[in-house]
Each structure stands twice: as C-alpha cells, then as structure tokens.
Design a protein around this motif. Structure first.
Motif, PDB file in Angstrom:
ATOM      1  N   UNK A  60     -61.725 -45.680  99.443  1.00  0.00           N
ATOM      2  CA  UNK A  60     -61.823 -47.136  99.475  1.00  0.00           C
ATOM      3  C   UNK A  60     -60.851 -47.695 100.507  1.00  0.00           C
ATOM      4  N   UNK A  61     -60.998 -48.999 100.800  1.00  0.00           N
ATOM      5  CA  UNK A  61     -60.062 -49.591 101.752  1.00  0.00           C
ATOM      6  C   UNK A  61     -59.785 -51.049 101.418  1.00  0.00           C
ATOM      7  N   UNK A  62     -58.623 -51.497 101.883  1.00  0.00           N
ATOM      8  CA  UNK A  62     -58.180 -52.877 101.713  1.00  0.00           C
ATOM      9  C   UNK A  62     -57.529 -53.313 103.023  1.00  0.00           C
ATOM     10  N   UNK A  63     -57.520 -54.601 103.290  1.00  0.00           N
ATOM     11  CA  UNK A  63     -57.039 -55.134 104.576  1.00  0.00           C
ATOM     12  C   UNK A  63     -55.870 -56.075 104.345  1.00  0.00           C
ATOM     13  N   UNK A  64     -54.862 -55.967 105.231  1.00  0.00           N
ATOM     14  CA  UNK A  64     -53.707 -56.846 105.159  1.00  0.00           C
ATOM     15  C   UNK A  64     -53.263 -57.312 106.530  1.00  0.00           C
TER      16      UNK A  64
ATOM     17  N   UNK B 287     -56.336 -47.392 103.471  1.00  0.00           N
ATOM     18  CA  UNK B 287     -57.419 -46.659 102.814  1.00  0.00           C
ATOM     19  C   UNK B 287     -56.831 -45.593 101.906  1.00  0.00           C
ATOM     20  N   UNK B 288     -57.614 -45.211 100.893  1.00  0.00           N
ATOM     21  CA  UNK B 288     -57.073 -44.335  99.867  1.00  0.00           C
ATOM     22  C   UNK B 288     -58.209 -43.757  99.031  1.00  0.00           C
ATOM     23  N   UNK B 289     -57.875 -42.730  98.256  1.00  0.00           N
ATOM     24  CA  UNK B 289     -58.834 -42.134  97.334  1.00  0.00           C
ATOM     25  C   UNK B 289     -58.691 -42.773  95.961  1.00  0.00           C
TER      26      UNK B 289
ATOM     27  N   UNK C 181     -54.818 -55.882  96.075  1.00  0.00           N
ATOM     28  CA  UNK C 181     -55.307 -57.031  95.328  1.00  0.00           C
ATOM     29  C   UNK C 181     -56.824 -57.120  95.388  1.00  0.00           C
ATOM     30  N   UNK C 182     -57.406 -57.796  94.379  1.00  0.00           N
ATOM     31  CA  UNK C 182     -58.820 -58.123  94.485  1.00  0.00           C
ATOM     32  C   UNK C 182     -58.958 -59.404  95.305  1.00  0.00           C
TER      33      UNK C 182
ATOM     34  N   UNK D 119     -61.670 -54.314  99.977  1.00  0.00           N
ATOM     35  CA  UNK D 119     -62.889 -54.671 100.695  1.00  0.00           C
ATOM     36  C   UNK D 119     -64.102 -53.858 100.268  1.00  0.00           C
ATOM     37  N   UNK D 120     -63.924 -52.567 100.017  1.00  0.00           N
ATOM     38  CA  UNK D 120     -65.078 -51.747  99.680  1.00  0.00           C
ATOM     39  C   UNK D 120     -64.805 -50.275  99.874  1.00  0.00           C
TER      40      UNK D 120
END
Length: 351
Positions: free
Chosen positions: A276-280, A266-268, A234-235, A290-291
């Motif tokens: 990039x990465x996202x947090x849950x 994290x993923x390409x 998600x954004x 996140x960035x």
C-alpha cells in the motif's frame, strides 16, 4: 535453482512438460530475476548509472513455520548488479555474513543500502544475543563491497526492515515491522513482551495502528542524528489508520520515494499481503493513505522497493514462483506508473 520435472522421456511427455511450463509461467506478470539462489526483500538503487539490488538471502530451514517468522533463518547477503533494466543480474557473491558481525546472532532479514561521498553504507537487521532485533551498518568503498560491519548496532535501533531515503543533502532511515519484527514490543519505549504470541502486544482494533519509525541519519551515516519518531499514516479524513484495519495498516517493509515534489511512503500490510502507499509533504509525514501499488503475490510475504531508472519507475518485489515455499522466495520487478493526479496504478503480479 530451476524446477525439476521427473517425467519419462518420450515426445508426448516432453511436449506436455513444455506446455505445463508455459502455462505456469503465464500465471505471473514477471519472471524471476535470480534463480540460482533464493532471494527476497529486494532493495534496488541506481549508483553511478548502474542498478544494484540488495536482497535478503533465503535458505532452507528446519525450523517450523510460525507467526514470528522463525523459519526465515537467513545468515548472509549477496548483491546483484544490472547494466540496464533489461540486463541479466550479475551476482557479486556474499557481501556480509552473520559471522562477520560481532553483535549479531541470527536472522539477517531485509536490508538496504545508501551512498554518500563515494562511500557505500549497507544497513541490515539481525537478532542480537538476547534475540532482540537491532539494525547494523557496514561500510565499503564499492557498492559490491567488501563491506565491513561496525562492532555495535546503531544506538537506539530496534525492530527491522531499514530503508534509507536521500532527500537532497539529508538521509533518513525508516524501519519497523510488527509480529516477528518485534515493533509491537517497543510500544512503551522499551522492549516489553506481555504474551507468548507475537501479536499479543498489539493495540485494540479501534486504537491507532502501530506506526513505523523514522530518524535522520548522522553525517557519518553510522548513527541516528535525532531521537526516532513515529511515522503517522492517516485516512483521508485525517484520522490515524486503526489497528484492526488490516487492509490498510502498516505491518512491515517501509519504503519512500519522491515524485513531483511529493513523498510516497509505501509498505506491506502483512497478513493481507498488499503493498500500500500514502502521500505526504515532507519526509516525516504525516502520510495520507491512497491505495494499493502491488496486489498480493504468491507466497505469504510481500516486500518491495521502488526506483527510477532513466525516465521510468520500477517496483522490485518477490514471490515464490520457483520453490512454492513461503520461506524460499525469488525477486522480480515490474514497471510502475504514476497517474497525472499523482496516484499510482495498481499492479496485479498474477496475469
């Protein structure tokens, strides 16, 4: 493999060669970890106090480059170990070959490994004899093998890039990759292709991006213990990342690590080449973007793993420093830093 310089042997030329080599090396943040074979997609783990790296094994290919990745025509896997983060990697040789896997035909792409109760499980994608990617598993008593593959792929598996994350007593597999990884062809729950190009089956730009998959593993680590489900990214407004948002949407190379009670997915981003990465708050997500952890490397692909060694975090990745060829890569690593607020400092792989 090391670069070969075809230059005449005189003092001025030798000095020039040294300067060129130094200048070329200075472009990169990190040096290749392995140079005698081509390696990519490194999955790094610490088992029994030692670092083990499970990469894919790039080989020369006569297949023309295309968006399906057909020129990435790998057929076996090596494993490397390091006594410490500064040690020279030791090549333990081939641990699995496509000829050792009854159901597999070709293209053994990015793998991963896990340990449970003294057994080691090696997870790998390959195309079956219908040219559909499945995910297989092989088992060994040692992290360096020899590994014996199961006769059939994991039931219900599809696409590629398996990554297994241990959270306490539970293990979860994340996987998927679009375009050549075929994830977009499974949007209906069955393998369906509506076009000749790998991206013909993608959603429209304003629709939610294709999501990677997750499933808890069975107690014996050989099957899924549940029906696979999507991992939502998600954004910061809580909306799904859109398919047309190529800077942030998932493409391939899922990886999860846990830090200060939070789960980092994290993923390409694939054709925009970011890690990039996202947090849950739990392994299933949703994860909030996140960035960028790792900016684009030299070469078309970007694929990574993240591991904690002693008290520091490291990202393992690849580029094409040695060969300059998209499909002939070399693995590297760099230290990675979490900020006090939980975000991750962005790494530039080029100086």
């Amino acid at each position: 493999m090391t670069p070969i310089y075809l230059l005449s042997c005189n003092p001025s030329t030798e000095k020039q060669t040294e300067e060129i080599t130094e200048n070329e090396e200075s472009k990169y943040l990190s040096k290749p970890l392995v140079s005698h074979v081509f390696t990519a997609d490194p999955s790094a783990h610490v088992f029994n106090g030692k670092i083990y790296i499970y990469p894919s094994h790039d080989v020369e290919s006569e297949i023309d480059q295309d968006d399906s990745g057909a020129h990435f025509n790998m057929r076996d896997y090596h494993v490397f170990s390091m006594e410490s983060i500064d040690a020279e990697p030791v090549d333990h040789g081939v641990i699995l070959d496509v000829d050792d896997v009854p159901w597999a035909k070709r293209q053994m792409w990015a793998p991963d490994a896990a340990e449970k109760d003294g057994k080691y499980y090696f997870y790998f994608p390959a195309k079956d004899y219908d040219d559909i990617f499945r995910i297989g598993v092989a088992v060994a008593d040692s992290p360096t093998g020899p590994f014996k593959a199961e006769d059939e792929p994991i039931k219900g598996s599809f696409s590629m890039d398996p990554a297994v994350f241990q959270d306490g007593e539970e293990y979860y597999m994340y996987w998927g990759g679009i375009w050549g990884g075929q994830l977009q062809k499974w949007r209906t729950g069955e393998y369906v292709s509506t076009g000749d190009r790998p991206y013909d089956d993608e959603p429209e730009d304003d629709e939610p991006a294709i999501a990677p998959m997750i499933a808890k593993m069975s107690d014996d680590m050989l099957q899924f213990a549940e029906t696979p489900r999507q991992v939502l990214i998600l954004d910061k407004d809580g909306e799904p990342i859109k398919a047309g948002d190529h800077e942030r949407r998932f493409f391939e190379a899922a990886w999860v690590h846990k830090h200060d009670g939070k789960y980092y997915f994290s993923y390409s981003t694939g054709d925009t080449h970011n890690i990039a990465y996202a947090i849950g708050d739990n392994p299933y997500g949703p994860f909030t973007y996140q960035g960028v952890i790792l900016q684009p490397v030299e070469g078309w692909t970007n694929h990574h793993s993240i591991v904690k060694v002693d008290d520091k975090w490291y990202i393992f990745y690849h580029d094409t420093e040695i060969s300059g060829e998209t499909h002939l890569r070399n693995i590297k690593m760099a230290e990675m830093t979490h900020n006090p607020d939980g975000t991750i400092q962005t790494i530039n792989p080029m100086k």
